[in-house]
Design a protein around this motif. Structure first.
Motif, PDB file in Angstrom:
ATOM      1  N   GLY A 112      35.993  28.752  70.599  1.00 33.55           N
ATOM      2  CA  GLY A 112      36.766  29.964  70.361  1.00 33.55           C
ATOM      3  C   GLY A 112      38.244  29.660  70.238  1.00 33.55           C
ATOM      4  N   GLU A 113      38.994  30.604  69.671  1.00 33.99           N
ATOM      5  CA  GLU A 113      40.424  30.406  69.476  1.00 33.99           C
ATOM      6  C   GLU A 113      41.162  30.386  70.809  1.00 33.99           C
ATOM      7  OE1 GLU A 113      41.993  33.255  66.812  1.00 33.99           O
ATOM      8  OE2 GLU A 113      40.752  32.633  65.108  1.00 33.99           O
ATOM      9  N   GLY A 114      42.183  29.534  70.870  1.00 39.64           N
ATOM     10  CA  GLY A 114      43.031  29.456  72.049  1.00 39.64           C
ATOM     11  C   GLY A 114      42.484  28.650  73.197  1.00 39.64           C
ATOM     12  N   LEU A 115      41.347  27.983  73.008  1.00 38.39           N
ATOM     13  CA  LEU A 115      40.768  27.171  74.079  1.00 38.39           C
ATOM     14  C   LEU A 115      41.369  25.768  74.048  1.00 38.39           C
ATOM     15  CD1 LEU A 115      37.057  28.373  73.873  1.00 38.39           C
ATOM     16  CD2 LEU A 115      38.887  29.159  75.389  1.00 38.39           C
ATOM     17  N   PRO A 116      41.477  25.098  75.195  1.00 38.87           N
ATOM     18  CA  PRO A 116      42.338  23.907  75.303  1.00 38.87           C
ATOM     19  C   PRO A 116      41.712  22.574  74.908  1.00 38.87           C
ATOM     20  CG  PRO A 116      41.519  24.514  77.458  1.00 38.87           C
ATOM     21  CD  PRO A 116      41.016  25.564  76.513  1.00 38.87           C
ATOM     22  N   LYS A 117      40.483  22.539  74.377  1.00 35.90           N
ATOM     23  CA  LYS A 117      39.829  21.283  73.988  1.00 35.90           C
ATOM     24  C   LYS A 117      39.735  20.330  75.176  1.00 35.90           C
ATOM     25  CE  LYS A 117      40.907  21.184  69.032  1.00 35.90           C
ATOM     26  NZ  LYS A 117      41.440  20.354  67.925  1.00 35.90           N
ATOM     27  N   ARG A 118      39.076  20.765  76.223  1.00 33.41           N
ATOM     28  CA  ARG A 118      38.906  19.942  77.425  1.00 33.41           C
ATOM     29  C   ARG A 118      37.465  20.014  77.909  1.00 33.41           C
ATOM     30  NH1 ARG A 118      43.329  18.149  80.591  1.00 33.41           N
ATOM     31  NH2 ARG A 118      45.344  18.629  79.662  1.00 33.41           N
ATOM     32  N   VAL A 119      37.036  18.928  78.562  1.00 32.42           N
ATOM     33  CA  VAL A 119      35.704  18.858  79.146  1.00 32.42           C
ATOM     34  C   VAL A 119      35.870  18.711  80.658  1.00 32.42           C
ATOM     35  CG1 VAL A 119      33.525  17.602  79.257  1.00 32.42           C
ATOM     36  CG2 VAL A 119      34.738  17.807  77.077  1.00 32.42           C
ATOM     37  N   ALA A 120      35.426  19.710  81.415  1.00 34.83           N
ATOM     38  CA  ALA A 120      35.510  19.664  82.872  1.00 34.83           C
ATOM     39  C   ALA A 120      34.244  19.029  83.432  1.00 34.83           C
ATOM     40  CB  ALA A 120      35.676  21.070  83.434  1.00 34.83           C
ATOM     41  N   VAL A 121      34.416  18.166  84.422  1.00 35.26           N
ATOM     42  CA  VAL A 121      33.284  17.547  85.106  1.00 35.26           C
ATOM     43  C   VAL A 121      33.225  18.111  86.518  1.00 35.26           C
ATOM     44  CG1 VAL A 121      32.164  15.397  85.783  1.00 35.26           C
ATOM     45  CG2 VAL A 121      33.607  15.462  83.738  1.00 35.26           C
ATOM     46  N   LEU A 122      32.116  18.771  86.856  1.00 32.79           N
ATOM     47  CA  LEU A 122      31.924  19.340  88.186  1.00 32.79           C
ATOM     48  C   LEU A 122      30.938  18.491  88.972  1.00 32.79           C
ATOM     49  CD1 LEU A 122      31.522  23.182  87.503  1.00 32.79           C
ATOM     50  CD2 LEU A 122      33.607  21.815  87.585  1.00 32.79           C
TER      51      LEU A 122
END
Length: 596
Positions: A345-355
């Protein structure tokens, strides 16, 4: 006779010295509120017995005289002031301020309580969680191999927000037989100090003086704030009381932001709730509005890495909870079952979070940092197997913000860890290519530059099927260079322009040009030329029949462009290397001769 219960700073007979700058506390000093929220919540989640783990935080004002054996704590602080001259101004100011706090009638106490947990299990002996938390250094004793904490360093975080460097722990826990136990103990981390010719350790304990043990059993004589809040009857849990809490404006929101951005995974799944008296309430229902709260953003804007970290966690929450997210799963050879949520989606930061276990570890995993070829997205990656989470936990550094295979004990395990992380990152990229690949058009029209570049398909006729294009204009370069008109001796000195080379070398031959050359004295000439080729009089040449006003020299040009406007019109543009008057003439290039 010394009382059985009180503050005890053990005598040091080894001639060691505990300085003011305790390494464990310095680790968290840069972000004390964020560290308190992250480390305190870790400890609660690691002791879970049923969901949700409920954390409650409150700030209370209590009479200073209600602190157990407060006069003994004051005496220790006074001895530290006397020794602080060797530690520097920072230590001196701290201990003087601490004495001022104890000189007031009331003192602030921050209480951090948890329920639906097992409490901190004893006894206070090596090998048990209570001993690891209160007495051991560099040791963590958790009942689960996948616990969120693992280094035993987080226990220092509460001391960083205490104006006395002093805490009290009250915990209720049950043993294997189901018998209930209630421990209360205080701990102060000051610095080494001397009295009566003896040296005493910097870390002291309140409780049973002998062997620095916790107070066990009948606690009715203790003030109410030291009881294990909310845990009566058969319930277990823990209350941590931080004496002399250094409150700053908006501390409630800063603490809530720390817990929300780190544990949004556990909160949104109903595994954790947070209530701050006079502040935010976090649960699965309130979490989306919490990340949109402008008051939270204003409170944390001056904190390190904020508000970007907080906002990114809000995006990660959307990826976990949105029905628009794409969900992919895989079986990793070393990590087992892994799941990936992808939201585009628009405005999303292009990051992958690892939980891991609902806690955010990192959003900058190696090989998953740059995504220039993808649409805007966020993704959340989780390992769902106990085996995999145990391996990830073993690779985490003390801040729990990365995975470092070199921390594993053997070379074989280190190689396996590297392979597992590499394969996991490769799989994530494959899934991103499937769902978030940015399509690249084969041709992009840039109309704004049409004025400066000709379109050979629109009537120029200069581009033939088998011809080449001249990059300096829409002209065909012939295989045989055109002859060059003979120039004067002075002109030849300027004859190295790249424009001349485009027309051909010319050499010493040509139908209209003569073969004569001027000598060094400027004499000489040419027969057969329609132009005078004598030397330049300004340079001392004596011979030649030309005059200076008829002298023509080659002008070096840059950025030559020939833009076709129509079949009968063309725009020529260029940049000369020198300023002056120029004469522009056009020639029709033929096979054997040029016509002006």
């Amino acid at each position: 006779m010394v009382a059985k219960i009180g503050f005890e700073f053990p005598r040091d007979n080894s001639q060691q010295w505990d300085g003011f700058n305790e390494p464990g506390m310095e680790h968290f000093a840069g972000s004390p509120f964020r560290s308190l929220g992250r480390e305190g919540t870790q400890n609660a989640l690691d002791a879970v017995i049923s969901s949700p783990v409920a954390i409650s935080v409150r700030l209370v004002e209590v009479p200073t005289t209600s602190i157990p054996n407060v006069d003994e704590l004051r005496s220790a602080l006074e001895l530290c002031v006397a020794e602080s001259h060797a530690e520097g101004e920072k230590a001196k100011q701290f201990f003087e301020t601490a004495l001022d706090l104890l000189g007031k009638s009331k003192i602030s106490v921050l209480q951090f309580s948890d329920s639906n947990t097992s409490g901190v299990k004893g006894p206070c002996e090596l090998g048990y969680p209570y001993f690891a938390l209160m007495k051991a250094t560099g040791q963590s004793k958790k009942e689960s191999g996948t616990a969120t904490g693992s280094f035993g360093i987080g226990k220092f975080a509460p001391f960083t927000v205490s104006g006395l460097r002093t805490i009290f722990l009250s915990t209720r826990w049950s043993d294997e037989t189901g018998a209930m136990h209630h421990y209360v103990q205080g701990k102060a981390i000051l610095m080494s100090h001397r009295s009566g010719g003896a040296t005493y350790r910097g870390t002291g304990f309140w409780g049973i003086r002998k062997n620095c043990q916790p107070l066990v059993g009948n606690l009715d004589e203790l003030p109410a704030w030291l009881h294990c809040n909310g845990h009566e009857g058969e319930s277990t849990g823990t209350t941590l009381s931080i004496l002399g809490f250094v409150a700053t404006k908006g501390w409630e929101r800063i603490l809530a932001a720390s817990i929300g951005e780190s544990f949004f995974g556990a909160i949104c799944r109903g595994e954790l709730t947070l209530t701050i008296e006079g502040g935010p309430v976090l649960n699965a229902g309130t979490l989306p509005d919490f990340f949109a709260d402008k008051d939270i953003l204003n409170a944390i804007k001056d904190q390190k890495e904020e508000p970007e970290t907080f906002q990114n966690s809000g995006h990660f929450l959307r990826a976990l909870s949105s029905t628009e997210s794409k969900v992919e799963e895989t079986q990793n050879a070393s990590l087992g079952h892994c799941r990936l949520h992808i939201l585009v989606g628009e405005g999303l930061p292009k990051r992958v979070a690892v939980l891991r276990n609902g806690m955010l570890i990192t959003s900058e995993l190696a090989r998953l940092r740059r995504f220039g070829e993808f649409k805007e997205f966020v993704a959340v990656l989780e390992c769902l197997s106990d085996k995999g989470n145990a391996l990830l936990r073993a690779m985490e550094p003390p801040p729990h913000n990365d995975f470092e295979p070199d921390r594993l004990p053997t070379l074989q395990q280190q190689r396996a860890g590297r392979v597992a992380l590499r394969e996991l990152a490769e799989w994530v990229r494959q899934m991103l290519q499937r769902h978030a690949q940015d399509p690249i058009a084969e041709v992009s029209e840039i109309d704004e530059l049409a004025e400066f570049f000709g379109d050979d398909e629109e009537g120029s006729g200069s581009k033939e099927k088998n011809g080449d294009e001249n990059p300096r204009g829409a002209l065909k370069i012939r295989a045989r260079p055109l002859p060059k008109k003979k120039s004067t001796a002075s002109d030849s000195q300027e004859d190295n322009s790249p424009d001349d080379n485009l027309a051909g070398d010319g050499g010493d031959e040509g139908d209209d040009a003569g073969d004569g050359e001027g000598g060094e004295d400027g004499s000489g000439g040419s027969s057969g030329s329609n132009e005078s080729t004598g030397g330049d009089a300004t340079k001392g040449g004596a011979g030649g029949g030309g005059s200076s006003k008829n002298h023509v020299s080659t002008l070096a040009l840059q950025n030559v462009r020939a833009v076709v406007l129509s079949p009968a019109r063309r725009r020529i543009s260029f940049t000369p290397e020198v300023a002056g008057q120029v004469k522009v003439s056009l020639e029709d290039s033929g096979a054997d001769t040029n016509r002006t």
